[in-house]
Scaffold this motif. Structure first.
Motif, PDB file in Angstrom:
ATOM      1  N   TYR A  20       0.829  -1.203   0.000  1.00  0.00           N
ATOM      2  CA  TYR A  20       0.000   0.000   0.000  1.00  0.00           C
ATOM      3  C   TYR A  20       0.867   1.259   0.000  1.00  0.00           C
ATOM      4  O   TYR A  20       0.639   2.178  -0.778  1.00  0.00           O
ATOM      5  N   ARG A  21       1.845   1.278   0.902  1.00  0.00           N
ATOM      6  CA  ARG A  21       2.705   2.463   1.000  1.00  0.00           C
ATOM      7  C   ARG A  21       3.508   2.683  -0.279  1.00  0.00           C
ATOM      8  O   ARG A  21       3.689   3.813  -0.722  1.00  0.00           O
ATOM      9  N   ALA A  22       3.966   1.604  -0.880  1.00  0.00           N
ATOM     10  CA  ALA A  22       4.786   1.725  -2.076  1.00  0.00           C
ATOM     11  C   ALA A  22       3.967   2.113  -3.307  1.00  0.00           C
ATOM     12  O   ALA A  22       4.433   2.876  -4.151  1.00  0.00           O
ATOM     13  N   ARG A  23       2.768   1.607  -3.417  1.00  0.00           N
ATOM     14  CA  ARG A  23       1.999   1.773  -4.653  1.00  0.00           C
ATOM     15  C   ARG A  23       0.827   2.750  -4.577  1.00  0.00           C
ATOM     16  O   ARG A  23       0.433   3.310  -5.592  1.00  0.00           O
ATOM     17  N   HIS A  24       0.227   2.923  -3.413  1.00  0.00           N
ATOM     18  CA  HIS A  24      -1.042   3.626  -3.366  1.00  0.00           C
ATOM     19  C   HIS A  24      -1.127   4.788  -2.385  1.00  0.00           C
ATOM     20  O   HIS A  24      -2.108   5.526  -2.408  1.00  0.00           O
ATOM     21  N   GLU A  25      -0.189   4.956  -1.533  1.00  0.00           N
ATOM     22  CA  GLU A  25      -0.314   5.943  -0.465  1.00  0.00           C
ATOM     23  C   GLU A  25      -0.518   7.366  -0.978  1.00  0.00           C
ATOM     24  O   GLU A  25      -1.238   8.155  -0.379  1.00  0.00           O
ATOM     25  N   ASN A  26       0.066   7.713  -2.085  1.00  0.00           N
ATOM     26  CA  ASN A  26      -0.023   9.085  -2.581  1.00  0.00           C
ATOM     27  C   ASN A  26      -1.165   9.311  -3.559  1.00  0.00           C
ATOM     28  O   ASN A  26      -1.295  10.396  -4.114  1.00  0.00           O
ATOM     29  N   GLU A  27      -1.990   8.290  -3.770  1.00  0.00           N
ATOM     30  CA  GLU A  27      -3.114   8.447  -4.680  1.00  0.00           C
ATOM     31  C   GLU A  27      -4.175   9.332  -4.048  1.00  0.00           C
ATOM     32  O   GLU A  27      -4.434   9.291  -2.861  1.00  0.00           O
ATOM     33  N   VAL A  28      -4.793  10.134  -4.881  1.00  0.00           N
ATOM     34  CA  VAL A  28      -5.895  10.973  -4.432  1.00  0.00           C
ATOM     35  C   VAL A  28      -7.174  10.165  -4.608  1.00  0.00           C
ATOM     36  O   VAL A  28      -7.444   9.639  -5.681  1.00  0.00           O
ATOM     37  N   LEU A  29      -7.942  10.074  -3.551  1.00  0.00           N
ATOM     38  CA  LEU A  29      -9.180   9.322  -3.635  1.00  0.00           C
ATOM     39  C   LEU A  29     -10.174  10.064  -4.507  1.00  0.00           C
ATOM     40  O   LEU A  29     -10.279  11.285  -4.456  1.00  0.00           O
ATOM     41  N   ASP A  30     -10.902   9.319  -5.300  1.00  0.00           N
ATOM     42  CA  ASP A  30     -11.883   9.896  -6.207  1.00  0.00           C
ATOM     43  C   ASP A  30     -13.280   9.931  -5.602  1.00  0.00           C
ATOM     44  O   ASP A  30     -14.261   9.774  -6.301  1.00  0.00           O
ATOM     45  N   THR A  31     -13.373  10.143  -4.327  1.00  0.00           N
ATOM     46  CA  THR A  31     -14.677  10.197  -3.694  1.00  0.00           C
ATOM     47  C   THR A  31     -15.223  11.614  -3.816  1.00  0.00           C
ATOM     48  O   THR A  31     -14.530  12.580  -3.538  1.00  0.00           O
ATOM     49  N   PRO A  32     -16.469  11.721  -4.256  1.00  0.00           N
ATOM     50  CA  PRO A  32     -17.036  13.056  -4.410  1.00  0.00           C
ATOM     51  C   PRO A  32     -17.281  13.712  -3.057  1.00  0.00           C
ATOM     52  O   PRO A  32     -17.666  13.059  -2.103  1.00  0.00           O
ATOM     53  N   ARG A  33     -17.038  14.999  -2.988  1.00  0.00           N
ATOM     54  CA  ARG A  33     -17.275  15.758  -1.765  1.00  0.00           C
ATOM     55  C   ARG A  33     -18.722  16.242  -1.776  1.00  0.00           C
ATOM     56  O   ARG A  33     -19.233  16.697  -2.799  1.00  0.00           O
ATOM     57  N   ILE A  34     -19.361  16.155  -0.649  1.00  0.00           N
ATOM     58  CA  ILE A  34     -20.742  16.598  -0.533  1.00  0.00           C
ATOM     59  C   ILE A  34     -20.746  17.906   0.246  1.00  0.00           C
ATOM     60  O   ILE A  34     -20.185  17.983   1.338  1.00  0.00           O
ATOM     61  N   ASP A  35     -21.377  18.925  -0.335  1.00  0.00           N
ATOM     62  CA  ASP A  35     -21.426  20.204   0.366  1.00  0.00           C
ATOM     63  C   ASP A  35     -22.379  20.112   1.556  1.00  0.00           C
ATOM     64  O   ASP A  35     -23.179  19.190   1.678  1.00  0.00           O
ATOM     65  N   ALA A  36     -22.294  21.072   2.442  1.00  0.00           N
ATOM     66  CA  ALA A  36     -23.044  21.043   3.696  1.00  0.00           C
ATOM     67  C   ALA A  36     -24.554  21.011   3.468  1.00  0.00           C
ATOM     68  O   ALA A  36     -25.273  20.291   4.158  1.00  0.00           O
ATOM     69  N   ALA A  37     -25.034  21.762   2.494  1.00  0.00           N
ATOM     70  CA  ALA A  37     -26.475  21.801   2.227  1.00  0.00           C
ATOM     71  C   ALA A  37     -26.982  20.454   1.721  1.00  0.00           C
ATOM     72  O   ALA A  37     -28.040  19.975   2.150  1.00  0.00           O
ATOM     73  N   SER A  38     -26.228  19.833   0.842  1.00  0.00           N
ATOM     74  CA  SER A  38     -26.606  18.518   0.328  1.00  0.00           C
ATOM     75  C   SER A  38     -26.558  17.475   1.430  1.00  0.00           C
ATOM     76  O   SER A  38     -27.413  16.587   1.499  1.00  0.00           O
ATOM     77  N   ARG A  39     -25.558  17.574   2.280  1.00  0.00           N
ATOM     78  CA  ARG A  39     -25.433  16.637   3.407  1.00  0.00           C
ATOM     79  C   ARG A  39     -26.617  16.793   4.361  1.00  0.00           C
ATOM     80  O   ARG A  39     -27.197  15.806   4.804  1.00  0.00           O
ATOM     81  N   LYS A  40     -26.999  18.029   4.650  1.00  0.00           N
ATOM     82  CA  LYS A  40     -28.148  18.299   5.524  1.00  0.00           C
ATOM     83  C   LYS A  40     -29.411  17.712   4.918  1.00  0.00           C
ATOM     84  O   LYS A  40     -30.195  17.053   5.600  1.00  0.00           O
ATOM     85  N   GLN A  41     -29.610  17.924   3.623  1.00  0.00           N
ATOM     86  CA  GLN A  41     -30.788  17.401   2.939  1.00  0.00           C
ATOM     87  C   GLN A  41     -30.800  15.876   2.981  1.00  0.00           C
ATOM     88  O   GLN A  41     -31.845  15.268   3.225  1.00  0.00           O
ATOM     89  N   MET A  42     -29.653  15.253   2.768  1.00  0.00           N
ATOM     90  CA  MET A  42     -29.554  13.802   2.794  1.00  0.00           C
ATOM     91  C   MET A  42     -29.884  13.256   4.194  1.00  0.00           C
ATOM     92  O   MET A  42     -30.618  12.282   4.338  1.00  0.00           O
ATOM     93  N   LEU A  43     -29.374  13.917   5.224  1.00  0.00           N
ATOM     94  CA  LEU A  43     -29.638  13.482   6.595  1.00  0.00           C
ATOM     95  C   LEU A  43     -31.094  13.729   6.985  1.00  0.00           C
ATOM     96  O   LEU A  43     -31.707  12.893   7.668  1.00  0.00           O
ATOM     97  N   ASP A  44     -31.665  14.841   6.557  1.00  0.00           N
ATOM     98  CA  ASP A  44     -33.076  15.108   6.821  1.00  0.00           C
ATOM     99  C   ASP A  44     -33.944  14.025   6.179  1.00  0.00           C
ATOM    100  O   ASP A  44     -34.902  13.535   6.790  1.00  0.00           O
ATOM    101  N   GLU A  45     -33.614  13.645   4.966  1.00  0.00           N
ATOM    102  CA  GLU A  45     -34.359  12.605   4.251  1.00  0.00           C
ATOM    103  C   GLU A  45     -34.235  11.258   4.967  1.00  0.00           C
ATOM    104  O   GLU A  45     -35.220  10.532   5.114  1.00  0.00           O
TER     105      GLU A  45
END
Length: 97
Positions: A5-30
């Motif tokens: 992992y350290r040799a091959r993947h540690e410096n990779e940037v994860l491709d997970t989308p960031r959720i803004d606060a308003a969208s997160r609030k809406q998702m949690l309310d739902e």
């Protein structure tokens, strides 16, 4: 495995989308609304001290909606669902009782 992992993947940037606060609030309310409807929870649960503590422990930045807001959300969800079902019934070729 850690060495790999350290040799091959540690410096990779994860491709997970960031959720803004308003969208997160809406998702949690739902999610809260679905929990309350599916499990027949009273609207007053959002005012319960124990429930508030649980939510705070799980998601400290989340502000629970008020009982009045939940009531409005339930009414809106009901109207949307009712309209969807009406359309499905109108489009049905046949109905079997």
């Amino acid at each position: 495995m850690l060495r790999h992992y350290r040799a091959r993947h540690e410096n990779e940037v994860l491709d997970t989308p960031r959720i803004d606060a308003a969208s997160r609030k809406q998702m949690l309310d739902e999610a809260l609304l679905n929990f309350m409807v599916k499990d027949c929870q009273p609207l007053s649960i959002v005012e319960s001290e124990g429930f508030r503590e649980l939510v705070q422990a799980l998601q400290p930045s989340y502000v629970l909606p008020t009982r009045k807001t939940i009531k409005q959300m339930v009414a809106k969800k009901y109207k949307e669902k009712r309209e969807r079902v009406k359309k499905e019934v109108q489009q049905a070729v046949a109905v079997f009782f």
